[in-house]
Design a protein around this motif. Structure first.
Motif, mmCIF file in Angstrom:
data_model
loop_
_atom_site.group_PDB
_atom_site.id
_atom_site.type_symbol
_atom_site.label_atom_id
_atom_site.label_comp_id
_atom_site.label_asym_id
_atom_site.label_seq_id
_atom_site.Cartn_x
_atom_site.Cartn_y
_atom_site.Cartn_z
ATOM 1 N N PRO A 268 -31.805 4.495 18.631
ATOM 2 C CA PRO A 268 -30.478 4.069 18.179
ATOM 3 C C PRO A 268 -30.459 2.589 17.815
ATOM 4 O O PRO A 268 -31.276 1.797 18.308
ATOM 5 C CB PRO A 268 -29.585 4.357 19.397
ATOM 6 N N ALA A 269 -29.510 2.226 16.970
ATOM 7 C CA ALA A 269 -29.449 0.858 16.459
ATOM 8 C C ALA A 269 -29.308 -0.162 17.585
ATOM 9 O O ALA A 269 -29.858 -1.266 17.507
ATOM 10 C CB ALA A 269 -28.290 0.729 15.471
ATOM 11 N N ARG A 270 -28.586 0.175 18.660
ATOM 12 C CA ARG A 270 -28.338 -0.804 19.723
ATOM 13 C C ARG A 270 -29.602 -1.171 20.499
ATOM 14 O O ARG A 270 -29.641 -2.211 21.171
ATOM 15 C CB ARG A 270 -27.280 -0.257 20.687
ATOM 16 N N ARG A 272 -32.779 -1.255 18.975
ATOM 17 C CA ARG A 272 -33.887 -1.658 18.097
ATOM 18 C C ARG A 272 -34.333 -3.093 18.345
ATOM 19 O O ARG A 272 -35.530 -3.374 18.391
ATOM 20 C CB ARG A 272 -33.475 -1.466 16.637
ATOM 21 N N GLY A 273 -33.369 -4.005 18.488
ATOM 22 C CA GLY A 273 -33.750 -5.394 18.701
ATOM 23 C C GLY A 273 -34.531 -5.590 19.979
ATOM 24 O O GLY A 273 -35.477 -6.377 20.037
ATOM 25 N N ARG A 274 -34.178 -4.861 21.025
ATOM 26 C CA ARG A 274 -34.850 -5.021 22.322
ATOM 27 C C ARG A 274 -36.239 -4.390 22.345
ATOM 28 O O ARG A 274 -37.065 -4.745 23.188
ATOM 29 C CB ARG A 274 -33.997 -4.393 23.415
ATOM 30 N N LEU A 275 -36.498 -3.442 21.447
ATOM 31 C CA LEU A 275 -37.774 -2.727 21.472
ATOM 32 C C LEU A 275 -38.842 -3.348 20.578
ATOM 33 O O LEU A 275 -39.998 -2.941 20.634
ATOM 34 C CB LEU A 275 -37.559 -1.275 21.032
ATOM 35 N N ARG A 276 -38.467 -4.318 19.765
ATOM 36 C CA ARG A 276 -39.429 -4.830 18.776
ATOM 37 C C ARG A 276 -40.733 -5.304 19.423
ATOM 38 O O ARG A 276 -41.825 -4.879 19.047
ATOM 39 C CB ARG A 276 -38.809 -5.981 17.978
ATOM 40 N N PHE A 277 -40.633 -6.199 20.393
ATOM 41 C CA PHE A 277 -41.844 -6.788 20.954
ATOM 42 C C PHE A 277 -42.516 -5.903 22.011
ATOM 43 O O PHE A 277 -43.756 -5.833 22.040
ATOM 44 C CB PHE A 277 -41.538 -8.183 21.493
ATOM 45 N N PRO A 278 -41.775 -5.214 22.898
ATOM 46 C CA PRO A 278 -42.473 -4.294 23.814
ATOM 47 C C PRO A 278 -43.268 -3.222 23.082
ATOM 48 O O PRO A 278 -44.394 -2.880 23.484
ATOM 49 C CB PRO A 278 -41.323 -3.687 24.634
ATOM 50 N N LEU A 279 -42.699 -2.683 22.000
ATOM 51 C CA LEU A 279 -43.426 -1.667 21.247
ATOM 52 C C LEU A 279 -44.657 -2.263 20.579
ATOM 53 O O LEU A 279 -45.713 -1.612 20.490
ATOM 54 C CB LEU A 279 -42.492 -1.041 20.204
ATOM 55 N N LEU A 314 -41.408 -1.420 11.586
ATOM 56 C CA LEU A 314 -40.143 -1.001 10.976
ATOM 57 C C LEU A 314 -38.983 -1.839 11.511
ATOM 58 O O LEU A 314 -38.076 -2.220 10.751
ATOM 59 C CB LEU A 314 -39.885 0.474 11.264
ATOM 60 N N LEU A 315 -38.996 -2.127 12.782
ATOM 61 C CA LEU A 315 -37.918 -2.903 13.390
ATOM 62 C C LEU A 315 -37.939 -4.346 12.904
ATOM 63 O O LEU A 315 -36.891 -4.937 12.640
ATOM 64 C CB LEU A 315 -38.034 -2.848 14.912
ATOM 65 N N HIS A 316 -39.125 -4.929 12.774
ATOM 66 C CA HIS A 316 -39.222 -6.295 12.259
ATOM 67 C C HIS A 316 -38.819 -6.348 10.783
ATOM 68 O O HIS A 316 -38.185 -7.315 10.341
ATOM 69 C CB HIS A 316 -40.645 -6.821 12.438
ATOM 70 N N GLY A 390 -27.117 -18.090 20.938
ATOM 71 C CA GLY A 390 -26.287 -16.892 20.973
ATOM 72 C C GLY A 390 -27.030 -15.741 20.352
ATOM 73 O O GLY A 390 -28.061 -15.906 19.702
ATOM 74 N N PRO A 391 -26.529 -14.513 20.535
ATOM 75 C CA PRO A 391 -27.221 -13.319 20.065
ATOM 76 C C PRO A 391 -27.452 -13.349 18.574
ATOM 77 O O PRO A 391 -26.575 -13.719 17.808
ATOM 78 C CB PRO A 391 -26.268 -12.173 20.463
ATOM 79 N N GLU A 392 -28.655 -12.958 18.171
ATOM 80 C CA GLU A 392 -28.981 -12.872 16.750
ATOM 81 C C GLU A 392 -28.504 -11.515 16.236
ATOM 82 O O GLU A 392 -29.263 -10.566 16.114
ATOM 83 C CB GLU A 392 -30.479 -13.029 16.527
ATOM 84 N N THR A 393 -27.269 -11.457 15.904
ATOM 85 C CA THR A 393 -26.695 -10.182 15.518
ATOM 86 C C THR A 393 -26.519 -10.033 14.046
ATOM 87 O O THR A 393 -26.110 -8.991 13.562
ATOM 88 C CB THR A 393 -25.321 -10.005 16.187
#
Length: 417
Positions: A268-270, A272-279, A314-316, A390-393
């Motif tokens: 899910p979109a929420r 994606r940002g958190r999974l970029r580097f762990p993946l 894909l996330l990057h 602040g969050p990079e949204t």
């Protein structure tokens, strides 16, 4: 999966998809055949790795000289013409009396051409699909690459056994010709996305703008360096296990396919940002097991699990596309593609050198450690930016005043003042 089916109802997506699939199959079969041929004739892990990934080094030259043309050329004619050029060049590589230096001269020319092709092809995809569908569109095209690589490496291994390496190279040339016909007959003639004259100066100017904002710079580094180092590991499959190299490559393609499906369809979109580097860390960690010299079944599993991490790209890329304007998307994606492939070529050279000095197994472990280190440093810098600003949204994050804008100059795609 209805979201995937909907893509193929979009005008021009299907012919572009098929063109890319034929190109990937050609590159896979011809590359494996040529790497095997060079290794048999020279016995050199370095030259074998360069035969498979060396053309990527030319991407560095193309990224600094040719990329401004990516948005200034008609897409259909450019894609078809480049595929025809690859067909002819690959056919030349199959000539029995061709000396080794001439092989690498042809590969250099193909690498220069490829630096332009990536920007044109991905820019056209961004033009065909609405921007919110870009990630799933790239997911589908990456899945095609995975399927074609799985089939291509297996087919390439069979062709090498039945027809010898040169036979596999010739089959690759035929597939490039197929890609040229698909592009010419299936795509619509479109005008260039941008006006003005392409030049080396314009390429440098836009590259500087793209790399001026910290958020975009981190995206590019994440897309280039950790992945490139793992491709360096993969470039040693032929000297590591010549008889099973095709299966190792196919295992990697299978893992990449799984990662692209998971990211493109189910994340899910929420998250994606958190999974970029762990993946992305998953790319490197399994390769550390090669220090144990695993048996073939475990080696296949290690490579498969590792390649799932390619889904982080894909996330990057999705993040990058929020930071550039549409009229510069071809150049921005071309810089991503060329830089990525250039780092793959550099990593293959480094891997081959390490294998010459130590062993292929040691080379893979050292490059995996380097990839993990870079991923950790980029993740820490990204967290620091979020904590400080602040969050990079959205596109405003990290110095970009809007899609593609930055503090160093006008919005990307705007005429230079």
């Amino acid at each position: 999966m209805p979201r995937y089916r909907a893509l193929f109802r979009t005008p021009e997506f299907t012919p572009l998809f098929l063109t890319g699939a034929a190109h990937s199959a050609a590159q896979t079969i011809a590359g494996l055949g040529l790497a095997t041929l060079v290794f048999r004739e020279t016995g050199s892990p370095l030259l074998s790795a360069l035969a498979l990934f060396g053309p990527s080094l030319a991407q560095l030259v193309g990224a600094t000289t040719l990329l401004s043309a990516a948005d200034r050329l008609p897409p259909r004619a450019t894609i078809a013409g480049l595929a025809l050029f690859f067909a002819l060049g690959t056919a030349v590589l199959a000539i029995p009396t061709l000396p080794t230096w001439a092989v690498f001269a042809v590969l250099l020319a193909e690498g220069l051409a490829a630096s332009l092709g990536g920007g044109v092809r991905y820019g056209l995809l961004n033009e065909i699909l609405p921007r919110e569908k870009y990630l799933i569109g790239r997911s589908v095209t990456n899945m095609a690459v995975g399927v074609c690589q799985i089939g291509g490496f297996v087919t390439g291994g069979v062709l090498i056994a039945l027809l010898a390496p040169r036979g596999a190279v010739l089959v690759g040339a035929g597939l490039y010709l197929t890609a040229a016909l698909l592009a010419r007959l299936g795509l619509t003639a479109r005008p260039p996305r941008a006006t003005g004259r392409a030049s080396v100066a314009e390429t440098w100017r836009t590259n500087r703008r793209l790399l001026s904002a910290p958020a975009r710079r981190r995206c590019y580094l994440a897309l280039w360096v950790p992945n490139g180092l793992i491709v360096g590991c993969e470039s040693l499959f032929v000297p590591y296990d010549p008889e099973r190299a095709g299966l190792l490559f196919a295992s990697g393609a299978l893992g990449m396919l799984v990662g692209d499906v998971a990211v493109g369809r189910f994340v899910p979109a929420r998250l994606r940002g958190r999974l970029r580097f762990p993946l992305q860390a998953l790319l490197a960690a399994p390769f550390l097991l090669f220090v144990l010299d695993p048996a073939p079944p475990l080696a296949f599993l290690v490579v498969t699990v590792s390649a799932v991490g390619y889904g982080a790209s894909l996330l990057h890329q999705e993040r990058l596309m929020t930071l550039v304007q549409e009229e510069s998307s071809g150049h921005a994606l071309g810089l991503h593609s060329s830089g990525m492939l250039a780092l793959q070529g550099v990593s293959a050279t480094l891997a081959g050198t390490l294998a010459q000095l130590t062993s292929p197994r040691t080379g893979m472990v050292l490059l995996a450690l380097a990839s993990l280190t870079v991923t950790f440093l980029l993740a820490r810098a990204d967290r620091g930016a979020v904590a400080g600003k602040g969050p990079e949204t959205g596109p405003e994050a990290d110095g970009a005043a809007g899609p593609g804008a930055d503090r160093a100059g006008p919005p990307l795609g705007a005429p230079a003042q």
